[in-house]
Design an enzyme around this catalytic site. Structure first.
Site, PDB file in Angstrom:
ATOM      1  N   ASP A 165       0.827  -1.196   0.000  1.00 32.54           N
ATOM      2  CA  ASP A 165       0.000   0.000   0.000  1.00 32.54           C
ATOM      3  C   ASP A 165       0.866   1.252   0.000  1.00 32.54           C
ATOM      4  O   ASP A 165       2.103   1.192  -0.018  1.00 32.54           O
ATOM      5  CB  ASP A 165      -1.015  -0.018   1.151  1.00 32.54           C
ATOM      6  CG  ASP A 165      -0.397   0.147   2.536  1.00 32.54           C
ATOM      7  OD1 ASP A 165       0.748   0.628   2.631  1.00 32.54           O
ATOM      8  OD2 ASP A 165      -1.071  -0.179   3.528  1.00 32.54           O
ATOM      9  N   LYS A 170      -4.196   3.016  -1.391  1.00 33.65           N
ATOM     10  CA  LYS A 170      -5.485   3.666  -1.201  1.00 33.65           C
ATOM     11  C   LYS A 170      -5.227   4.921  -0.389  1.00 33.65           C
ATOM     12  O   LYS A 170      -4.883   4.849   0.780  1.00 33.65           O
ATOM     13  CB  LYS A 170      -6.472   2.755  -0.474  1.00 33.65           C
ATOM     14  CG  LYS A 170      -6.837   1.496  -1.238  1.00 33.65           C
ATOM     15  CD  LYS A 170      -7.730   0.582  -0.428  1.00 33.65           C
ATOM     16  CE  LYS A 170      -9.113   1.140  -0.245  1.00 33.65           C
ATOM     17  NZ  LYS A 170      -9.849   1.275  -1.499  1.00 33.65           N
ATOM     18  N   MET A 185      -6.635   8.946  10.534  1.00 37.97           N
ATOM     19  CA  MET A 185      -7.254   9.556   9.348  1.00 37.97           C
ATOM     20  C   MET A 185      -8.219  10.674   9.729  1.00 37.97           C
ATOM     21  O   MET A 185      -9.279  10.827   9.131  1.00 37.97           O
ATOM     22  CB  MET A 185      -7.965   8.481   8.514  1.00 37.97           C
ATOM     23  CG  MET A 185      -7.038   7.382   8.025  1.00 37.97           C
ATOM     24  SD  MET A 185      -7.898   5.942   7.339  1.00 37.97           S
ATOM     25  CE  MET A 185      -8.478   5.134   8.845  1.00 37.97           C
TER      26      MET A 185
END
Length: 271
Positions: A45, A67, A185
């Protein structure tokens, strides 16, 4: 470096779902290092550092499957199908994720897809950024004189989960019941997060820290409080991905980072 002989053999046709830790290659587990030295293909990732990827064996293929919020990304379904396809070719497939695959890493989704496809897999834990970040930044998450509890949550979507069957976050319970919050996040929704915490009883003076590029040479820490966090974050132009930490225990950081200067008159400080 000679690895222990007891490490499991990476069999052809298997997928290993492994955590690469927060970025510093020195924080890899021996299992993850062993997997990098055995894999035929590494599907990684966006958060896996170049330093970690450089440890893959000569001849291994590196496939990007990142992502990132707000940027073109691979679909989760597409990533799972690719893992299945590679394994069915008889390749040793290492699915390498930043942090820990089972903590906001979608490792469970990929494992269930592999299980459904009857593809054998192994899960290898990694140091989650929410733990590694705090230690690298001189932040204790627990201390018997301050708190015995910490809550990890995601601030990615403040309205509802991507999965409509998952319950929404109970901000009242979080604000009143958890002395320390570690929010993944959350920087893009910082204003909404601060509003929820303040409206549910947290103090404007409560410390908040933003940590980005954890464990890497560019690591930055912004110390502020709930009342000033939004303005201070904009002024500091903190890069993403970043972690938010809320709690009185942050006041210990000045003692745990003795090499850094602490100026008490400043509300915030970028390290």
């Amino acid at each position: 470096m000679k690895l222990p002989k007891s490490l499991p053999r990476f069999e052809p046709g298997w997928v290993w779902l492994a955590g690469a830790g927060p970025g510093d290659a020195g924080l890899l587990s021996l299992h993850a290092l062993h997997a990098l030295g055995q894999a035929d293909v590494v599907v990684h990732d966006a958060l896996v550092s170049a330093e970690v990827l450089s440890l893959a064996r000569s001849g291994a293929r590196l496939e990007y499957a990142g992502k990132r919020g707000g940027k073109p990304s691979h679909s989760q379904g597409g990533i799972s199908l690719r893992l299945i396809e590679l394994a069915r070719r008889g390749e040793r497939v290492l699915r390498l994720k930043g942090g820990d695959p089972m903590l906001f890493g979608r490792g469970a989704e990929e494992a269930l897809a592999l299980l459904s496809a009857k593809v054998p897999f192994r899960i290898i834990p990694g140091i989650s950024a929410g733990l590694g970040a705090m230690a690298c930044a001189g932040i204790a998450l627990t201390h018997r004189d301050y708190t015995h509890a910490v809550t990890f949550l995601t601030g990615h979507n403040m309205t509802q989960s991507e999965n409509l069957s998952a319950p929404p976050l109970n901000w009242n319970a979080l604000a009143t019941g958890s002395p320390v919050l570690v929010i993944y996040m959350g920087l893009s929704n910082l204003d909404a997060i601060v509003e929820q915490l303040l409206s549910n009883g947290r103090s404007r003076e409560e410390p908040l820290a933003i940590v980005s590029e954890v464990s890497l040479p560019g690591q930055r820490v912004l110390e502020t409080n709930l009342g000033n966090a939004v303005a201070d974050a904009k002024a500091a132009n903190m890069p993403t991905p970043a972690l938010l930490v809320v709690g009185e225990i942050l006041r210990l950081r000045g003692q745990l980072c003795p090499g850094e200067s602490v100026e008490e008159e400043k509300i915030s400080r970028v390290v």
